[in-house]
Design an enzyme around this catalytic site. Structure first.
Site, PDB file in Angstrom:
ATOM      1  N   SER A   1     -28.770  58.597 -48.737  1.00  0.00           N
ATOM      2  CA  SER A   1     -28.474  57.533 -49.699  1.00  0.00           C
ATOM      3  C   SER A   1     -26.979  57.375 -49.908  1.00  0.00           C
ATOM      4  O   SER A   1     -26.225  58.343 -49.862  1.00  0.00           O
ATOM      5  CB  SER A   1     -29.135  57.840 -51.046  1.00  0.00           C
TER       6      SER A   1
ATOM      7  N   LYS B   1     -36.478  60.660 -51.001  1.00  0.00           N
ATOM      8  CA  LYS B   1     -35.627  59.464 -50.878  1.00  0.00           C
ATOM      9  C   LYS B   1     -36.374  58.220 -51.355  1.00  0.00           C
ATOM     10  O   LYS B   1     -35.806  57.334 -51.996  1.00  0.00           O
ATOM     11  CB  LYS B   1     -35.166  59.288 -49.416  1.00  0.00           C
TER      12      LYS B   1
ATOM     13  N   HIS C   1     -36.324  58.272 -55.023  1.00  0.00           N
ATOM     14  CA  HIS C   1     -34.944  57.904 -55.403  1.00  0.00           C
ATOM     15  C   HIS C   1     -34.838  56.376 -55.447  1.00  0.00           C
ATOM     16  O   HIS C   1     -34.302  55.793 -56.389  1.00  0.00           O
ATOM     17  CB  HIS C   1     -33.957  58.487 -54.384  1.00  0.00           C
ATOM     18  N   ASN C   2     -35.364  55.724 -54.413  1.00  0.00           N
ATOM     19  CA  ASN C   2     -35.283  54.261 -54.362  1.00  0.00           C
ATOM     20  C   ASN C   2     -36.114  53.606 -55.459  1.00  0.00           C
ATOM     21  O   ASN C   2     -35.715  52.587 -56.018  1.00  0.00           O
ATOM     22  CB  ASN C   2     -35.723  53.755 -52.993  1.00  0.00           C
TER      23      ASN C   2
ATOM     24  N   GLU D   1     -34.116  53.786 -58.356  1.00  0.00           N
ATOM     25  CA  GLU D   1     -33.029  52.795 -58.146  1.00  0.00           C
ATOM     26  C   GLU D   1     -33.497  51.398 -58.588  1.00  0.00           C
ATOM     27  O   GLU D   1     -32.781  50.669 -59.276  1.00  0.00           O
ATOM     28  CB  GLU D   1     -32.656  52.814 -56.655  1.00  0.00           C
TER      29      GLU D   1
HETATM   30  C1  6PG Z   1     -29.579  53.947 -50.673  1.00  0.00           C
HETATM   31  C2  6PG Z   1     -30.290  52.650 -50.841  1.00  0.00           C
HETATM   32  C3  6PG Z   1     -30.626  52.089 -49.505  1.00  0.00           C
HETATM   33  C4  6PG Z   1     -30.979  50.630 -49.547  1.00  0.00           C
HETATM   34  C5  6PG Z   1     -32.273  50.365 -50.209  1.00  0.00           C
HETATM   35  C6  6PG Z   1     -32.383  48.923 -50.564  1.00  0.00           C
HETATM   36  O1  6PG Z   1     -30.061  54.901 -51.242  1.00  0.00           O
HETATM   37  O2  6PG Z   1     -28.557  53.968 -50.003  1.00  0.00           O
HETATM   38  O3  6PG Z   1     -31.454  52.851 -51.552  1.00  0.00           O
HETATM   39  O4  6PG Z   1     -31.590  52.903 -48.933  1.00  0.00           O
HETATM   40  O5  6PG Z   1     -29.981  49.915 -50.181  1.00  0.00           O
HETATM   41  O6  6PG Z   1     -33.281  50.737 -49.328  1.00  0.00           O
HETATM   42  O7  6PG Z   1     -33.680  48.700 -50.792  1.00  0.00           O
HETATM   43  P1  6PG Z   1     -34.270  47.263 -51.054  1.00  0.00           P
HETATM   44  O8  6PG Z   1     -33.790  46.388 -49.941  1.00  0.00           O
HETATM   45  O9  6PG Z   1     -35.724  47.470 -51.058  1.00  0.00           O
HETATM   46  O10 6PG Z   1     -33.698  46.850 -52.355  1.00  0.00           O
END
Ligand code: 6PG
Length: 467
Positions: free
Chosen positions: A128, A182, A185-186, A189
């Protein structure tokens, strides 16, 4: 023949930046891309120290020191299976394939088992930090065979982000665990972003703040407990002007897409019976945002209250409540995410160490935030903590801040401003602390129409009533 330390397949921006990061820390790195794209072309024309481009996969594989470590930075899904199939003709026992993309953890488990039969080591690694993190230090979540990880650990430790000099990489657990962490984590996010977006909406649409004032407020909040990467970038995003002098944000379409990791988080939560309502609501909010045409129709035929703030409305109090709500909403979202990981850990026998996971989230990744220090403390005291909200630190904050969350939701609802994730966080909080819920009625209804039986509070066993 060369003897490079590692190979990277996939010269998109993430792959290129990771390869440069590896080279910058002193390792030699062979790189390969299926097509001779612009990045490969540029590497061939203007060599970069310790980065060695190859146009043939065979030469690429042969250039790597044995046992070979090959990091895949390619699109998740079938491209990963295809490249693994190709590699199988060139690699040998004990070589290590590392998937650094956002792969679905079930695919990672399958690939891990498939390659194990062929004596090839497979690591599913969550990375990430976006493009910038890949180049300057991402947060890294490796899952797979521990011995195989030990071989690549020095490289990952040197390229990862550092928090107080501590590398933001820790072995997570076997097979798909790194990609699972991960994925969650998303999910977090998504809700973190949606909570900030709802805050922005209230500041803009309810109290009519302009972009510069909103940006200044985020800047101020970023000095306190809300300090985080997402607040920091939001401050910059809100104030950014285009060449024409208008705010960039004001010209961006209100329709957000997604690549799937949030959806996977929610699907997994459904499968593991883990209430993840805040994250789910964030995913649904994105789906609803992308239904722009329907929303345009709805806005002309479905009505609600007009914005009206009476004389008793105190902007300063509201903004203070909003700050506390954002913090509490975030805590509830993290609590749901960590609870989900706990369920997954039990289900897949991963023995996840939540203190370590919180530690590696503290720098490099998108959800990095000061809040993680308190999460680290909570799990450091007890990895078996039933729920993050039960830790004394978060109990105190919840008990003090829930009134603010109630206030801002009440005002938003009265004024017809949608705050789905704030509302979901509070509903979850209230449902969680309700000792006698209304699910007795659900049990009774199920028994009434389907003889599904029910349990009683005064006797053990299962019962059926002839209703
Ligand atoms: C990270 C982000 C990366 C990406 C996401 C975006 O941790 O660096 O999460 O993995 O920006 O996958 O996800 P979406 O396109 O679903 O918003």
């Amino acid at each position: 023949m060369s003897n490079h330390d590692i190979g990277v397949i996939g010269m998109g921006v993430m792959g290129k930046n990771l390869a440069y990061n590896i080279a910058n820390t002193g390792y030699t790195v062979s790189v390969f891309n299926r097509s001779k794209n612009m990045i490969m072309q540029s590497l061939l024309e203007k060599p970069i120290k310790r980065v060695f481009p190859y146009l043939s996969i065979q030469e690429f594989v042969n250039s790597i020191r044995k046992p070979r470590c090959i990091l895949l930075m390619i699109q998740a899904g079938s491209p990963v299976d295809e490249i693994i199939q190709t590699l199988l003709s060139y690699i040998q026992s004990d070589d290590i394939i590392i998937d650094g993309g956002n792969s679905f953890y079930i695919d990672t488990i399958k690939r891990f088992n498939f390659l194990k039969e062929k004596s090839i080591q497979f690591l599913g690694v969550g990375i990430s930090g976006g493009e910038e993190g890949a180049l300057n230090g991402p947060s890294i979540m490796p899952g797979g065979n521990r011995e195989a990880y030990t071989l690549v650990a020095p490289i990952f430790e040197s390229i990862s982000a550092k928090y107080n000099k501590e590398a933001c990489v820790q072995y997570i657990g076997s097979d798909g665990s790194g990609h699972y962490v991960k994925m969650v984590h998303n999910g977090i996010e998504y809700s973190d972003m949606q909570l900030i977006a709802e805050t922005y909406s209230l500041l803009k649409n309810l109290i009519g703040m302009n972009n510069i004032d909103i940006s200044n407020l985020f800047k101020e909040w970023n000095q306190g407990e809300l300090c985080s990467y997402l607040i920091e970038i939001t401050e910059k995003i809100v104030r950014k002007k285009d060449v024409d002098g208008n705010f960039v944000l004001d010209s961006i379409l209100d329709s957000a897409s997604s690549k799937g990791t949030g959806t996977w988080t929610v699907k997994s939560a459904l499968e593991l019976c883990s209430p993840c309502s805040v994250i789910a609501e964030s995913v649904f909010s994105r789906y609803l945002s992308s239904m722009k045409v329907n929303r345009m129709i709805a806005s002309t035929i479905l009505f609600g209250p007009k914005i009206f703030l009476d004389k008793s409305f105190d902007t300063e109090v509201f903004i203070n409540d909003l700050r506390k709500s954002l913090y509490l909403g975030k805590i509830i979202s993290y609590a749901q995410g960590f609870f989900l990981m706990k369920r997954a850990s039990q289900n897949y026998n991963w023995n996840l160490q939540f203190c370590n996971i919180a530690k590696i989230f503290r720098a490099g990744c998108i959800i990095r935030a000061d809040l993680l220090n308190d999460i680290v403390k909570s799990y450091n005291e007890n990895n078996d903590l039933i729920d993050l909200l039960f830790s004394p630190i978060f109990q105190d904050i919840s008990n003090t801040y829930n009134a603010s969350l109630r206030n801002i939701i009440t005002i938003a609802v009265q004024n017809g401003i949608s705050v789905p994730v704030f509302s979901s966080a509070l509903s979850y909080y209230d449902a969680y602390r309700t000792v006698n819920s209304s699910a007795n009625l659900i049990q009774a209804q199920r028994d009434y129409f389907g003889s599904h039986t029910y349990q009683r509070i005064d006797q053990s066993g299962t019962f059926h009533t002839n209703w």
